[in-house]
Design an enzyme around this catalytic site. Structure first.
Site, PDB file in Angstrom:
ATOM      1  N   CYS A 285      16.094  42.559  52.938  1.00  0.00           N
ATOM      2  CA  CYS A 285      16.297  43.568  51.895  1.00  0.00           C
ATOM      3  C   CYS A 285      15.083  43.706  50.999  1.00  0.00           C
ATOM      4  CB  CYS A 285      17.610  43.323  51.153  1.00  0.00           C
ATOM      5  SG  CYS A 285      17.542  42.664  49.507  1.00  0.00           S
TER       6      CYS A 285
ATOM      7  N   ASP B 160      51.543  35.404  38.549  1.00  0.00           N
ATOM      8  CA  ASP B 160      52.309  36.087  39.587  1.00  0.00           C
ATOM      9  C   ASP B 160      52.332  35.258  40.866  1.00  0.00           C
ATOM     10  OD1 ASP B 160      49.473  36.661  39.707  1.00  0.00           O
ATOM     11  OD2 ASP B 160      49.975  37.918  41.419  1.00  0.00           O
TER      12      ASP B 160
ATOM     13  N   ALA C  56      46.592  39.477  46.531  1.00  0.00           N
ATOM     14  CA  ALA C  56      46.865  38.845  47.833  1.00  0.00           C
ATOM     15  C   ALA C  56      46.341  39.654  49.015  1.00  0.00           C
ATOM     16  CB  ALA C  56      48.354  38.572  47.981  1.00  0.00           C
TER      17      ALA C  56
ATOM     18  N   CYS D  84      14.027  38.581  48.532  1.00  0.00           N
ATOM     19  CA  CYS D  84      13.656  38.888  49.916  1.00  0.00           C
ATOM     20  C   CYS D  84      12.185  39.274  50.055  1.00  0.00           C
ATOM     21  CB  CYS D  84      14.536  40.002  50.476  1.00  0.00           C
ATOM     22  SG  CYS D  84      16.235  39.466  50.781  1.00  0.00           S
TER      23      CYS D  84
ATOM     24  N   ASP E  46      41.810  34.699  35.162  1.00  0.00           N
ATOM     25  CA  ASP E  46      42.891  34.602  36.132  1.00  0.00           C
ATOM     26  C   ASP E  46      43.784  33.446  35.695  1.00  0.00           C
ATOM     27  OD1 ASP E  46      44.458  35.067  38.272  1.00  0.00           O
ATOM     28  OD2 ASP E  46      42.953  34.625  39.795  1.00  0.00           O
TER      29      ASP E  46
END
Lengths: 669, 669
Positions: free
Chosen positions: A270, A120, A187, A275, A85
């Site tokens: 889970c 951007d 966004a 877990c 990024d």
């Protein structure tokens, strides 16, 4: 191009994205790696690609030195594909960054990123439209600039436009024409954080429906497994998860149906290794750092398992079923699911008409699925008769079980019930009468079609909800308009409230035993009409038609003209697979470019040899082709070269330049 | 008795069952252990109890010898509680067994079983009623005989009666009066195997609603995690799973939302250790025995995780949410869920009125939840006014957000719209007007109640389904009957189709800004009415009433008469917690036995000291008490001794002889 689709379901794609450091199976989850302080080896949890922040590396002298010298793969110790990024996130947080667009793109190229990102402007949701427009201009300029600067680097170009669908679509249109490899949808984190899922659907659909189909879309910042299935069904291919570590730091556990706080847990929720080997109390007692690592591992286990389930669902053709289950996790997800009805026309084009799995009705939302809409449209391909007999549901396929049901009927002419039929006479009059079953969710099913997918391969509860009744009532009223005479079972009339449409005289109720048989010739013609278009049945099945049935099931298998095989009915989904003669006939009466895939001269010899058709050789095609349709492969002069099964839909065949478009069955014309 | 309830949700119970070899937390899954050939140590997967077959041991010389000499715990190498089955299963398979009822009961006692079973007759579903009756007689005789024979052994007694609810209920009634410790519900496997879940619901509800509440119920043969949540919500406590190994042997993977065949898998579907460390292809290539063991381990991981999630859901108060998610796995499960509407009255008695989790609407089925039905009933406790103002939903709590909504209104008198109000006048007339919000799923919410659970703590999609609209329309028509004047917002009128009920003149539409305030005194009185019954508000809050609000939230916290605290509004769910004066007042005006738990003389001093009330000391109670209700603890002379929060409902307090019934807040009277 670097992307290829292998399987499709809903708008979802199981694909492969090629990068310099290896292939990524999509849909894929990209764990966010902090360049300075990562401790967990995410590849152990199934990560084939990771994402890290080039701006953080750029800003930190030490990290930058290593990255520039040894590359980003060494820096974060990951040998597979790395996405970076650009600092837009920091821009959205702090309003400013200390780098230019040019610099950060060049920096990403320099450190050996596989897929980089331009700087951007992440315009937040619900800002004034003026601001969204203004910022979008900057985003588009920077996209252009990034292209000028980059050399070999694959580039993300982020779709922006705040919560304005028109701006998102416009942005997607423009970026889609430029040479980018991946399109993030940017966004959207604020929407997800505040459970504004319906708006998320609007933004995603406005974007994907205007992006080229041959590039993966990355739903930026989507790291909660609760949203994965819905997002994939809308056509998103890539997800990034910082959630696994951020939630862990906050003592929260990700689950496919929500988030759990460790402080509230009495049992671990889970089946994962973490877990099954710890109690909540043990975790609560641990040192923070140790606990965070374990919770992050749980979060990775759960997130990657969900991604595997989604990929499996695409192959199995039950992604809608998974989405409809997942969207019960929160009413606002259900709201988002319901809002997909605004996009049915688009979704229908991408959703394959034939699937391995049965259609499972899970609630009123299922009425908006593409399969239902497609059935209404295809019903128009069936020629009309003057009279209709409406029967209630039975076990499926209906034609094998309907005779078990004792029935009472009304006869309706000119909107009024009337009783002039002799009890025995229906059977003898069946020939010029359309026998139709009325059922949820498909509404009206002419009996000849009762073995076609999904009309035979679906289940719904016996106890209809009001939306189902209302929809079928509307459909029926429309369907019945064309018939001069209606014989309707009392059960259908009452269940679907036709007694409010027709003036019913209770005295006119009569009962008679049924012995309904579907004529084989009628059946094959109607199936062909439904599958290929009005008139296809009579076009395909002319001559000395012989129908061969399966000894085992008694069902139709092959249709011949004399000794010449025309087509075979596929047992699994009840639709025709063409033989060479069938393809020839279809080609002769379907007008160009219907059902055609047109290949260029180079591909012609390969097509004739029966080799599969790669997208790059296709110069035109019928835009209405669906994935899994039987298609005709022709040259520019519309000479039939071969025929096969499409892997993509018309729009995708247009967009793609790599990978297979059609799996050829036979060439040799 | 050996069973105690700790938490409740829906009809589900989180409890503890005591046995000679230790305690079992329920709901519990009991893996089936083959006495001769078990290889997997199920305790590693969370099994606290196992089930094995006494008949198989009895029949096998070698096993029998070990069991008789060293006990069944040594034989199968499990130190915790062991349940044994009697051979009924073999009886149902082969029609005959080589042992008598007496012999097998005595044998189970001899080998040290914790919970044994008599040799009942497992009558299959859908047999002729005569046969079901005849076999039930034998089952009941054998139950009696088993009681005569047993010494210390805890005994299962199986509810039979095929698919006849009346026979199941009768059987439950009779067995419930006898001295058994656990009640299996038998012969339901064929229903589950053929997805006849709606009939399963009928059978289970007919059984549990007639069984005593102080004994666990075992849904015999239920080993698929897909059904666990629904069964627990109906009041089942124990499950046995042979499925984990049988499915594994058949290369099938259990999942909470269905079954997967290994042959179709491209990716492993779950987050468990097996699924994260193997690919489907690796498993397919393995030796059969190795593969079966790994698949069985996956199946155990998944099944025990589901059981943990269910126990957590009971504590969190969101078991309905889990059930509604799980029942989307198959349309026939959805059908079963829908059929629960036939049992709402019963379910409402068990479901606690106040929960930690918000009510999540997941579809039309949510309209049938006990919370909705309870609200309708409690609405009758609110005194009526002459005029009503109907407002549409806003964010919750409504009273804080309603003023944001611009509104257009109709005024309706004698079923006809009329416009004689001045634009400003609604505000000044609010005093003698009931302000009511119309919303899904609770229908009508008088504004004074807008902070009570679940009226404030619920979410539903903005986009209403037809069932919701129809239900609210019906409710509204009924609710509005008592008002002389109705002012209804245009949005409410249109959304809920009141324009078909009232003659609307479009010209009469008027608009006005709203400034709605709820009077604090009205609010506390209506909350008390709603919580304790009609008239409770005026009864509790007389004298020099002072209302103290939270500085932080501005919400009402305490209500005093002068210096004397009457009650405190609990912030989490908006209901009153009594103070001593509140309890005294409630006792003075609520007629015996309303809201009372009556304890015997022995318990009187403990109650006065503020000690919690154990069920064995209770000699009577209000049968309408719900779990979590504020209750008055009195002696036989109806003298108030103490007050507290009930853990159980009225029926359960009656049935239980062990464990806490009421958590006392204060004694000292």
């Amino acid at each position: 191009m670097n992307f290829e689709i292998k399987y499709k379901d809903a708008r979802g794609r199981l694909g492969v994205l090629k990068t310099p450091h290896g292939n990524i199976r999509t849909p894929a989850l990209m764990p966010v790696i902090h360049p300075g302080k990562q401790t967990i080896d995410v590849s152990l949890y199934g990560a084939e690609v990771v994402i890290t922040n080039a701006y953080l590396i750029y800003k930190n002298k030490e990290l930058r030195k290593i990255a520039e010298k040894e590359g980003v793969h060494k820096l974060i110790n990951f040998s597979g594909p790395i996405v970076t990024d650009s600092g837009s996130f920091q821009l959205s947080l702090y309003g400013d960054v200390e780098v230019t667009n040019q610099e950060i793109v060049q920096f990403q190229e320099k450190i050996g990123t596989d897929i980089g990102t331009s700087l951007d402007i992440p315009t937040p949701p619900s800002v004034k439209k003026e601001r969204a427009k203004r910022e979008l201009e900057v985003t588009l300029q920077r996209a252009e600039e990034a292209l000028e600067v980059r050399e070999e680097l694959m580039l993300n170009s982020v779709v922006q436009g705040s919560t304005y669908p028109d701006l998102r679509s416009k942005c997607a249109d423009i970026l889609g024409k430029m040479d980018f490899q991946v399109h993030p949808i940017g966004a959207v984190v604020p929407l997800m954080e505040s459970y504004r899922y319906e708006e998320l659907v609007e933004v995603v659909m406005a974007s994907v429906s205007h992006l080229p189909d041959d590039r993966p879309r990355h739903l930026m910042g989507a790291g909660h497994p609760m949203i994965f299935a819905l997002a994939v069904a809308m056509g998103c291919d890539l997800f990034d998860s910082a959630a696994y570590i951020l939630y862990a730091e906050d003592d929260r556990l990700l689950m496919p149906n929500g988030t759990l706080k460790l402080e509230n847990l009495y049992e671990m929720p889970c089946s994962c290794e973490i877990c099954t080997s710890h109690t909540p109390e043990e975790l609560r007692q641990m040192e923070k750092s140790e606990r965070v690592e374990l919770l992050a591992r749980h979060n990775l286990n759960v997130s990657f398992a969900e991604m595997r389930r989604i990929r499996q669902s695409i192959i199995d053709g039950n992604l809608w079923e998974l989405v409809e289950q997942r969207c019960r996790a929160h009413p606002f997800l259900l709201e988002a699911l319901r809002s997909l009805k605004n996009f049915t026309t688009d979704l229908e084009k991408y959703d394959p008409p034939y699937k391995k799995s049965a259609f499972f009705y899970s609630g009123p939302e299922s009425l908006n699925r593409p399969e239902v809409y497609r059935h209404w449209k295809r019903l128009e391909r069936i020629p009309s008769k003057k009279r209709v007999l409406l029967l209630p549901r039975s076990r499926k396929p209906y034609s094998e079980y309907l005779h078990d049901i004792p029935q009472s009927y009304y006869r309706i002419i000119h909107n009024q019930s009337i009783q002039t039929l002799e009890p025995q006479s229906i059977e003898t009059q069946l020939d010029d009468m359309q026998v139709t079953v009325v059922d949820v969710p498909f509404g009206v099913i002419p009996l000849e079609l009762d073995q076609i997918y999904p009309l035979a391969q679906n289940e719904s509860p016996q106890d209809y909800d009001e939306d189902s009744i209302k929809m079928v009532n509307n459909l029926l009223k429309n369907y019945l308009r064309e018939f001069e005479e209606i014989i309707v079972s009392e059960k259908v009339l009452k269940t679907f409230r036709l007694d409010k449409t027709f003036q019913i005289d209770e005295d006119h109720l009569f009962s008679l035993p049924l012995k309904i048989m579907v004529d084989d010739h009628e059946r094959i013609e109607r199936i062909a009409d439904y599958q290929f278009g009005a008139g296809a049945g009579s076009g395909l099945f002319t001559g000395d038609i012989k129908i061969v049935k399966s000894r085992k099931t008694g069902k139709i298998r092959h249709v011949y003209d004399g000794e010449e095989l025309i087509a075979t009915l596929r047992a699994s989904d009840g639709v025709f697979v063409l033989a060479r003669e069938g393809a020839r006939r279809l080609h002769s009466f379907l007008p160009y470019p219907k059902n055609r895939v047109v290949v260029n001269e180079d591909a012609e010899p390969f097509a004739r040899e029966g080799k599969s058709i790669f997208a790059k050789f296709v110069i035109n095609c019928d835009i209405n082709i669906h994935a899994k349709d039987e298609v005709l492969i022709v040259n520019e002069q519309d000479q039939l070269l071969a025929f096969g099964k499409s892997i993509l839909n018309g729009k995708e065949i247009h967009d793609f330049k790599t990978g297979q478009a059609v799996k050829t069955r036979k060439g040799g014309f």
